[in-house]
Design an enzyme around this catalytic site. Structure first.
Site, PDB file in Angstrom:
ATOM      1  N   TYR A 142       0.823  -1.207   0.000  1.00 28.14           N
ATOM      2  CA  TYR A 142       0.000   0.000   0.000  1.00 28.14           C
ATOM      3  C   TYR A 142       0.859   1.259   0.000  1.00 28.14           C
ATOM      4  O   TYR A 142       0.461   2.273  -0.551  1.00 28.14           O
ATOM      5  CB  TYR A 142      -0.913   0.029   1.233  1.00 28.14           C
ATOM      6  CG  TYR A 142      -2.222  -0.695   1.063  1.00 28.14           C
ATOM      7  CD1 TYR A 142      -2.248  -2.062   0.829  1.00 28.14           C
ATOM      8  CD2 TYR A 142      -3.431  -0.009   1.140  1.00 28.14           C
ATOM      9  CE1 TYR A 142      -3.451  -2.725   0.684  1.00 28.14           C
ATOM     10  CE2 TYR A 142      -4.636  -0.671   1.006  1.00 28.14           C
ATOM     11  CZ  TYR A 142      -4.640  -2.027   0.773  1.00 28.14           C
ATOM     12  OH  TYR A 142      -5.828  -2.672   0.631  1.00 28.14           O
ATOM     13  N   LYS A 189       3.239 -15.617   3.123  1.00 23.31           N
ATOM     14  CA  LYS A 189       3.489 -16.401   1.903  1.00 23.31           C
ATOM     15  C   LYS A 189       4.987 -16.646   1.852  1.00 23.31           C
ATOM     16  O   LYS A 189       5.680 -16.259   0.898  1.00 23.31           O
ATOM     17  CB  LYS A 189       2.956 -15.606   0.688  1.00 23.31           C
ATOM     18  CG  LYS A 189       2.966 -16.346  -0.631  1.00 23.31           C
ATOM     19  CD  LYS A 189       1.915 -17.425  -0.749  1.00 23.31           C
ATOM     20  CE  LYS A 189       2.087 -18.205  -2.041  1.00 23.31           C
ATOM     21  NZ  LYS A 189       1.274 -19.421  -2.094  1.00 23.31           N
ATOM     22  N   ASP A 221      -2.816 -18.489   1.139  1.00 29.26           N
ATOM     23  CA  ASP A 221      -3.795 -19.196   0.293  1.00 29.26           C
ATOM     24  C   ASP A 221      -4.520 -20.261   1.110  1.00 29.26           C
ATOM     25  O   ASP A 221      -5.742 -20.425   1.022  1.00 29.26           O
ATOM     26  CB  ASP A 221      -3.119 -19.791  -0.965  1.00 29.26           C
ATOM     27  CG  ASP A 221      -1.811 -20.516  -0.689  1.00 29.26           C
ATOM     28  OD1 ASP A 221      -1.310 -20.467   0.456  1.00 29.26           O
ATOM     29  OD2 ASP A 221      -1.277 -21.140  -1.628  1.00 29.26           O
ATOM     30  N   ASP A 245      -6.228  -7.078   4.027  1.00 24.68           N
ATOM     31  CA  ASP A 245      -7.359  -6.455   3.338  1.00 24.68           C
ATOM     32  C   ASP A 245      -8.270  -7.524   2.745  1.00 24.68           C
ATOM     33  O   ASP A 245      -9.485  -7.520   2.930  1.00 24.68           O
ATOM     34  CB  ASP A 245      -6.834  -5.523   2.233  1.00 24.68           C
ATOM     35  CG  ASP A 245      -7.965  -4.889   1.450  1.00 24.68           C
ATOM     36  OD1 ASP A 245      -8.914  -4.394   2.090  1.00 24.68           O
ATOM     37  OD2 ASP A 245      -7.924  -4.916   0.207  1.00 24.68           O
ATOM     38  N   ASP A 249     -12.228  -9.066   4.320  1.00 22.12           N
ATOM     39  CA  ASP A 249     -13.496  -9.075   3.576  1.00 22.12           C
ATOM     40  C   ASP A 249     -14.055 -10.498   3.551  1.00 22.12           C
ATOM     41  O   ASP A 249     -15.248 -10.716   3.744  1.00 22.12           O
ATOM     42  CB  ASP A 249     -13.298  -8.591   2.128  1.00 22.12           C
ATOM     43  CG  ASP A 249     -13.722  -7.149   1.933  1.00 22.12           C
ATOM     44  OD1 ASP A 249     -13.501  -6.346   2.868  1.00 22.12           O
ATOM     45  OD2 ASP A 249     -14.273  -6.819   0.861  1.00 22.12           O
TER      46      ASP A 249
END
Ligand code: IPM
Ligand code: MN
Length: 359
Positions: A142, A189, A221, A245, A249
């Site tokens: 970001y 990751k 994942d 982020d 959601d």
């Protein structure tokens, strides 16, 4: 206690839902004898319209001088399909996070018994799920260097993390885990990304300082899958900005409605309390949006910014009562009666004032 609160309702349904949160804050203050003052400021598209800046200096100063910020939402469809727009409402949110040093974003996910049937997931999978996502909020892709090359035909974003950024968010995560069920899942990751390997290295260095906490590591994942196949596995999840982020959601569907999820962003300066649902422009001005996430954000504000746990609980109890009594907006009403945003807000506020604290 004197409570000095900055109000940044923002865009879309922000002003309507923040209006309801204010009713609950007022009710709590009357009931518990606190004195509250509000300081309004612009952020997002409404600030661009007025100042040409999504997070103007005057808004920053209002936040800085307050004990807590109650934030609605930013965003306006007029910017969504214009990738060339020079200023965007979302920049206001990012500027606020960076300038206030809000490096830890806390997004708790709980299920309400009477709503588990609302979740798109099987009831037995979600019933009883209760976890806290901690998302790093001021680093990573970001804020890393970004740009275009080759006359615009090549683009890059840099996922950069410094040791101090990782250490401070992990410390928060271990501390929160200690106050909950003592299980921390570090999501990364590390099989591919160097930045993730640094996260995992630092987490492994710190874990021995928290022998009472079960720390495990999960690739993002796999975590995305586990969140919907077995959300009850999780207690505290900590992860970097972009992964957080996306995962939050996804996590929001576990509770049955995004309209219920509150968040707190804390760090170096004043903390910000906001619903996670966004500006929902289609519903703006219609008095139909669910105000419960904003009201629950006010509960988080009492607990985190002021350490007033009974006050937070009084709000939570009233929200639970409104759900149990079906005093809810259309997203939760099903075939039952639909209440407006302000009716739900009034009901919750009057429940706070008229009821004892149920522990
Ligand atoms: C969120 C939002 C923001 C983000 C957007 C609006 C910039 O999606 O708070 O999760 O990506 O962080
Ligand atoms: Mn998001």
């Amino acid at each position: 206690m004197k409570l000095n609160i900055a109000l940044l309702p923002g865009d879309g349904i922000g002003p309507e839902v923040i209006g309801q949160a204010v009713k609950s804050v007022d009710a709590v203050c009357r009931k518990f004898g606190h004195e509250v003052s509000y300081h309004f400021a612009y952020a997002g598209a409404c600030a661009i319209d007025r100042f040409g800046d999504a997070f103007p200096e005057v808004t920053y100063r209002t936040c800085l001088e307050a004990d807590a910020v109650l934030f609605g939402a930013v965003g306006d469809p007029k910017y969504d399909n214009d990738p060339t727009a020079p200023v965007r409402p979302e920049q206001g949110l990012l500027a606020m996070r960076k300038q206030l040093g809000l490096y830890a974003n806390l997004r708790p996910v709980e299920t309400f018994k009477s709503l588990v049937h609302k979740s798109p997931l099987k009831e037995e999978l979600v019933d009883g799920a209760d976890f806290l996502c901690i998302r790093e909020l001021t680093g990573g892709m970001y804020f890393g260097e970004k740009g275009r090359l080759d006359g615009g035909d090549t683009a890059y974003d840099t996922n950069i993390y410094h040791r101090f950024e990782i250490e401070r968010i992990l410390r928060q995560a271990f501390e929160f885990a200690r106050r909950r069920r003592r299980h921390l899942t570090v999501v990364d990751k590390a099989n591919v990304l160097e930045s993730s390997r640094l996260w995992r290295q630092i987490a492994q260095e710190m874990a021995p300082q928290y022998p009472d906490i079960t720390t495990d590591y999960m690739y993002v994942d796999n975590a995305a899958m586990k969140l919907i196949t077995g959300p009850k596995f999780f207690d505290v999840i900590v992860t970097e900005n972009t992964f957080g982020d996306i995962l939050t959601d996804e996590a929001s569907v576990v509770s049955g409605s995004m309209g219920l999820l509150a968040s707190a962003s804390i760090g170096e300066k004043t903390g910000v309390y906001e619903p996670i649902h966004g500006s929902y422009p289609q519903a703006a001005g219609k008095n139909i949006a669910n105000p419960l996430a904003a009201i629950l954000s006010a509960a988080m504000m009492f607990e985190y910014a002021f350490g007033l746990m009974d006050e937070g609980r009084a709000i939570r109890n009233a929200v639970s009562a409104s759900i149990e009594n079906n005093i809810v907006t259309e997203d939760l009403a099903g075939s039952g009666q639909v209440f407006s945003t302000s009716e739900v807000g009034d009901w919750v506020a009057s429940h706070i004032e008229s009821n004892g604290i149920i522990r």
